[in-house]
Structures are given as C-alpha cells and as structure tokens.
Scaffold this active site. Structure first.
Site, short mmCIF file in Angstrom:
data_model
loop_
_atom_site.label_atom_id
_atom_site.label_comp_id
_atom_site.label_asym_id
_atom_site.label_seq_id
_atom_site.Cartn_x
_atom_site.Cartn_y
_atom_site.Cartn_z
N GLU A 73 6.21 2.62 14.47
CA GLU A 73 7.36 3.29 14.52
C GLU A 73 7.94 2.75 15.91
O GLU A 73 7.28 2.42 16.78
CB GLU A 73 7.53 4.83 14.63
CG GLU A 73 6.96 5.40 15.58
CD GLU A 73 6.99 7.07 15.25
OE1 GLU A 73 6.99 7.54 14.31
OE2 GLU A 73 6.79 7.87 16.30
N HIS A 108 9.78 11.84 16.50
CA HIS A 108 8.81 12.24 17.39
C HIS A 108 9.14 11.88 18.91
O HIS A 108 10.19 11.10 18.95
CB HIS A 108 7.51 11.29 17.13
CG HIS A 108 6.82 11.47 15.80
ND1 HIS A 108 6.27 10.47 14.95
CD2 HIS A 108 6.38 12.71 15.24
CE1 HIS A 108 5.75 11.03 14.10
NE2 HIS A 108 5.70 12.29 14.04
N LEU A 124 3.92 -8.72 14.96
CA LEU A 124 2.86 -8.24 14.05
C LEU A 124 2.81 -9.49 13.26
O LEU A 124 1.72 -9.97 12.75
CB LEU A 124 2.85 -7.13 13.34
CG LEU A 124 2.76 -5.76 14.48
CD1 LEU A 124 3.08 -4.61 13.48
CD2 LEU A 124 1.16 -5.73 14.71
N GLY A 184 -0.30 -12.50 12.73
CA GLY A 184 -1.24 -12.64 11.38
C GLY A 184 -1.16 -11.48 10.58
O GLY A 184 -1.87 -11.48 9.51
N ALA A 185 -0.50 -10.55 10.84
CA ALA A 185 -0.37 -9.36 9.95
C ALA A 185 0.49 -9.62 8.99
O ALA A 185 1.35 -10.44 8.86
CB ALA A 185 -0.15 -8.12 10.84
N ILE A 186 0.12 -9.03 7.61
CA ILE A 186 0.96 -9.26 6.44
C ILE A 186 2.12 -8.14 6.80
O ILE A 186 1.86 -6.86 6.48
CB ILE A 186 0.30 -8.82 5.26
CG1 ILE A 186 -0.93 -9.95 4.96
CG2 ILE A 186 1.25 -8.97 4.12
CD1 ILE A 186 -1.95 -9.25 4.17
N VAL A 187 3.48 -8.25 7.08
CA VAL A 187 4.48 -7.42 7.10
C VAL A 187 5.56 -7.76 6.07
O VAL A 187 5.98 -8.95 5.98
CB VAL A 187 4.94 -7.90 8.51
CG1 VAL A 187 6.23 -6.85 9.03
CG2 VAL A 187 4.03 -7.71 9.61
N THR A 218 9.35 -7.47 4.14
CA THR A 218 10.76 -7.41 4.62
C THR A 218 11.40 -5.95 4.78
O THR A 218 12.34 -5.76 5.41
CB THR A 218 11.57 -8.04 3.56
OG1 THR A 218 11.51 -7.70 2.43
CG2 THR A 218 10.93 -9.74 3.59
N SER A 219 10.73 -4.91 4.21
CA SER A 219 11.45 -3.55 4.46
C SER A 219 10.16 -2.83 4.00
O SER A 219 9.20 -2.89 3.51
CB SER A 219 12.45 -3.18 3.21
OG SER A 219 12.07 -3.45 2.02
#
Length: 608
Positions: A231, A273, A292, A296-299, A301-302
């Site tokens: 977050e 938080h 990220l 190389g992370a899989i991110v 679009t939403s």
C-alpha cells in the site's frame, strides 16, 4: 529474521490477555486441519491462575491459565509462538518480556497504536536474537492446514471457503489483515490455495517487512509462487525491489500496491493504516508498482486485474510442471456451539432449572413478573416482596403488613435461646458472619421455631374436622404427641406473651375472618385447665393466623393452602425473621471483641 518456515502442524502458542473468541477459533481451525494437539498450549492472564474450558472439536478441554509470562514459558517449553492481545499501552512491555524467553521464537502483536519508539526497540532486539515479530496492528498469519494466529482468516465458514484447512502452493504477504481475508479467497479461486499467509501490520514500523517474508517463502519448497499486496506510504516495498534485482528471489512474485486513487485528491490523504500515508512521489502506489514491475515482479494494471494475473501465473507453473495442484480433501464438520444452534432453531435443549418467581434476563429484575422499578415506585415493603417471591402474587396490604409484624416480633428472643447461643459461641470462636449465622439457623426445628408449621397443620386438620378441643388435645395425647403451638417455659395464664396479644389484636382488626385463631384460643382454654403454662405461644399464634390469612384473602385455593402448609412456608417466616437477630448477635460479639467462649465447669453435672 528466520530464513525458513515459521509454523508447522505441531506448533503451539501462548495466548496473552485471554479473549474467548479468537482462542476458540484457533482450536476450531486445529480440529478442521486434523491436528492431534491443540495449538494453544497455555493462556497468560496477569494476576490469574487456573484453567479455561474450551472446545477441541466435540471434546471439552481445560487450557492452563498462568499469571506471568515466565511461568507460562517454563510450564510449556515447546510453545514457541507468543500471541499478544494486550492493549497498545502494555503490548510493548509484554512483547519484550516474551522475546527475552529462550523458548519463544515468534511474537505476534495485535494492538494498534503501539508507540513507534517501543516498536523500534522490539525490532532491534528481535533481529539481534534471530526472532520474528509480526505486527503491531496485525491480524496475524496462517499456515494452511497447520496453524493460525488468533482471528486470522475470520470465521470457520470463510476458512473453508478459502480452502485454508489444507496447504496450497502460494505464499502471501500483505500489510492489511482485512485485505488478507479477501486475498485468501481470491487465491483459492484461481490456484490450489495458500500455503502460508502473513499480515505484517499497518503501523509505520512493522516488526517484519514484506521482503522478510518473501525471502522466507523463497526458501520453503512447498511454496511455488508468491503474492504481495502493499500500500502507499513508507518504503517497505523497495526492499523487495532490491531483493528482486539482486536475484535473491527465484520464484514468481505477483504484486500490487494499493492506493493509486490517492492522486485523485488535491490534498494529502491518510488511509486506514498509520503507515498508509504518502510522503512523496517515491511512496506513492504508482511509483512502487512501477519499481516492482521494473525489478521483475508481475504487476497488473489495476487491483481488479490482480486475480487474473495470479491465475495466469499459477496456470503457467502447472503447464511447466513446476506445480502439481493439491488434491482436494473434505474437512471435518465443526460441531456448532449449543447457544448458536438454539438461536438458529436447529436444536432443542432441555433446561436444568425451572424458576417461576423471578427473572433477571431483561433490563431489570422482575419478582413474579413485577419489575424492580415498580416495586420501588409503588412503595412496596418487605412483606410485599415476600408475597411476590414466596406466594407469586401481590397480597392485600393487611396480609403483607401481618408478614412484616411476624418478622419484627420473631427477629430475636434474647441471647439464651439455642440459636442465638450457638451464633454467639461461633462468633466468639473467630468465625465469619455466614458461619456464625448458619450455626444458629441449624438449631431451628420442631423444638425451636419449627413448631409454626406443625401448629398450622394440626390446628387446620382439627378445625376442618370440627373436633372439639377435648377431642383434639386428648387425641394428640393418646398418640404421644404434644400439641404444637401450645406451652411456654416462661409465659403462663397470668403472664401472657405480649407478641401473641399483638398478633391477635392486629388480626381481629384487619382480617376478614379469624376462624383458625379462635379455634386455637378454645384449645388454649382447655389446655390451661390442665396446666398454668399451657398457653398459646407465638408459634401457635402465627400458625393459626396464617391459616386465616390464606383462607380469608380469597386468593388461594384449598389445595394451594394445603400445599403451602405442607411445604413449610410458615417456618420460612421464622428462619427469615430470626436471621436478623442472629446476624445482630454476631455483630454484637465482634464489636465487643469477646474472647473464645468456654462453658463454666460449675454449670456442668459431672456424673458416672
């Protein structure tokens, strides 16, 4: 920070600051997973010791309660998880005390708002001693099919829906406990489920970070892919970015940082938080997601596309033969608690006690259906309360007044009668009020007070059968029974009992009928012809007049009157009244500081 698996199917915890629901949920999860031993070894409630009864499946178990952390750790050396439900005021101190115990490896801090300086000290100590802190402001964590912390994953229905009763292949870590529950469901829909899930907590300084747990997951063979939900606010996600760039993570990572909507607001936005507050461009959700992705992370679009990204990643692993989907199993049925089953109408449970005189389930207690406020507002007295609780109805005022007169007249009869004597001796022996009172009450019986019931029974029977005083008294004599209510050791024809005269005067002035009392007077006339001390005593007066009260009020049937006399209601008046005097004698002896009583030798006849 530990480098591998934190929990197993044999992990046990100590639960600090007892809360029934989360402990029971842990035990229900244990049963669902087929654990042989409960995951809660002991409970720590400062200042308390003993046991708490809870359920492990259908079996009721007793979990030990300890007053101190040190004692609990010594008693349960195999328990290496400390679940801290203390408030934010005391969470840091109790957590540090737990971390200092050699048996504790993991501490989960549930409270929000723990002072940041305290949290930093906890983190520093934990890292220096190779221990793990989860939280503060966390719901905890779970290893599917093995162990869960407190309320993690919510209700049993949610746990079953998320297939958390058996291990899957996905490691999940999030800042948010609430979103963890949502993601467990999402992961279960598109993969074979969660292997381990951790909510690190939403405070600015979490005890362990997202990357700490991702690096752990990377070392657990059963975990084939990881899902991260971050977050906006803070820079925790960047440590994961660095780990990815340095090649420390060799399993697929699907990640999303929530809070992209923050840019729609002109001013700075504080989300739920403490740590969810953007402090600049690098702390924005967009910047973190891009970092990220670049690492190389899989991110996706939403957030809406996160489920599809998880599904696609998992299916690719299956195609590559890196994942063999877990075979589904049917979890056992958790027995439903009796209270919830009754409320839902699923079962009928017999009660164990019947009460028709009082009810305290509502906003205020009721005596025979009369609310306590009405009793006070209408100026009811002790006699009215007795009429409600003993006779289950509101008797006329002359009846309740007569009851009160009986209580006042019988409250005490001096220190020499057996009940008062026993009470005085007991009080002087240093015993407490209840013991002293009971010692006196135990003397009440046919020879002391109990004659009221017998007098009523015999006078009623004789009067109802129209026996003459001669027939009644001589018939009793043939049976070898003294007439109850007749005779006194001190009072006589010329020295009448003032109490009897007061009762008779009140009754003649207020009762509709005094048939039974007049019959008792004719019996007295006959017995006085035999001996000067065979007068109608206070027991006989109360017994006969109470018959007149019951019959004359018109509120009782003949059967009810017989039952009241048979049960022993009238002796209850004497017990209640005399308790007042016996309590007075107890206080009197205590106030006078009287020493232990010893009966004088000269008052004893010593004989062979």
């Amino acid at each position: 920070m530990a480098t591998g698996q934190l929990f197993s199917k044999t992990t046990q915890a100590l639960f600090y600051n007892y809360k029934q629901l989360p402990v029971q949920r842990m035990l229900d999860f244990d049963f669902l997973c087929g654990r042989e031993t409960p995951s809660v070894a002991g409970i720590i409630n400062p200042g308390s010791e003993g046991f708490q009864k809870l359920f492990f499946g259908q079996e009721e178990i007793a979990i030990p309660v300890h007053a101190a952390i040190e004692a609990a750790c010594a008693a349960h050396p195999t328990a290496d998880v400390f679940i801290n439900f203390a408030s934010f005021r005391s969470a840091a101190a109790s957590s540090m005390a737990a971390l200092k115990q050699p048996t504790i490896k993991v501490v989960a801090i549930i409270a929000e708002g723990v002072p940041e300086s305290d949290t930093k000290h906890l983190i520093a100590y934990a890292r220096a001693n190779n221990k793990v802190v989860i939280g503060p402001a966390t719901v905890g964590g779970i290893q599917a099919g093995a162990f869960k912390i407190g309320d993690t994953a919510g209700t049993i229905d949610n746990i079953i829906q998320c297939k958390l009763y058996r291990p899957g292949s996905v490691g999940f870590v999030s800042k948010s406990g609430g979103m963890s529950n949502e993601m467990y469901n999402t992961v279960a829909r598109v993969t074979d489920g969660i292997y381990e899930g951790i909510a690190i907590g939403g405070d600015v300084f979490p005890g362990s970070t997202l990357s700490d747990h991702i690096l752990r997951f990377n070392n657990i063979p059963q975990i084939k892919m990881m899902v991260v939900l971050g977050e906006l606010g803070g820079r925790d996600e960047y440590s994961l970015v660095e780990a990815l760039k340095e090649g420390k993570v060799n399993k697929p990572v699907v990640a999303w940082v929530s809070g992209t909507c923050a840019r729609l607001f002109k001013s700075e936005v504080q989300f739920g938080h403490a740590g969810a507050k953007s402090g600049g461009e690098m702390e924005s959700a967009q910047a973190k997601n891009q970092a990220l992705m670049d690492a190389g992370a899989i991110v996706p679009t939403s957030f809406e596309a996160l489920e599809a990204a998880i599904k696609e990643t998992f299916e690719k692993l299956v195609e590559e033969g890196k994942v063999s989907p877990i075979k589904e199993v049917t979890p056992p049925q958790i027995p439903e608690d009796l209270n919830s089953a009754i409320k839902s109408g699923k079962v009928r449970a017999p009660t164990h006690i019947i009460s028709t005189i009082s009810d305290d389930r509502g906003e205020e207690p009721c005596y025979a259906g009369v609310p306590m406020s009405s009793i006070i507002e209408q100026g009811y007295g002790v006699g009215d309360v007795i009429s409600l609780l003993w006779f289950k109805r509101s008797l006329p005022r002359y009846c309740t007044k007569f009851i009160e007169i009986c209580i006042m007249l019988c409250a005490d009869h001096g220190p020499c009668v057996s009940g008062a004597h026993n009470t005085i001796v007991t009080a002087r022996a240093g015993k407490d009020l209840v013991s002293s009172l009971v010692s006196g009450l135990l003397t009440i019986g046919p020879r002391f007070g109990g004659a009221i019931d017998d007098a009523a029974r015999y006078f009623k029977d004789a009067c109802d059968r129209n026996l003459t005083p001669y027939e009644f008294v001589e018939g009793m004599k043939k049976k070898g029974i003294r007439v109850p209510g007749i005779g006194h050791r001190i009072k006589s024809r010329d020295n009448r009992d003032k109490r009897v005269e007061l009762l008779q005067k009140f009754a003649r002035s207020n009762f509709p009928s005094v048939k039974y009392m007049e019959y008792a007077v004719t019996v007295e006339t006959y017995t006085l012809s035999k001996a000067n001390n065979l007068v109608l005593n206070v027991d006989g007066a109360i017994g006969s007049l109470f018959l007149d009260l019951l019959a004359g009020s018109g509120m009782f049937t003949k059967q009810e009157i017989d039952e009241i006399v048979q049960i022993g209601y009238l002796n209850g008046l004497f017990v209640l009244a005399r308790s007042i005097g016996l309590i007075g004698h107890t206080f009197d002896q205590k106030r006078l500081k009287q020493p232990l009583y010893r009966h004088p030798w000269e008052d004893v006849l010593y004989t062979k």
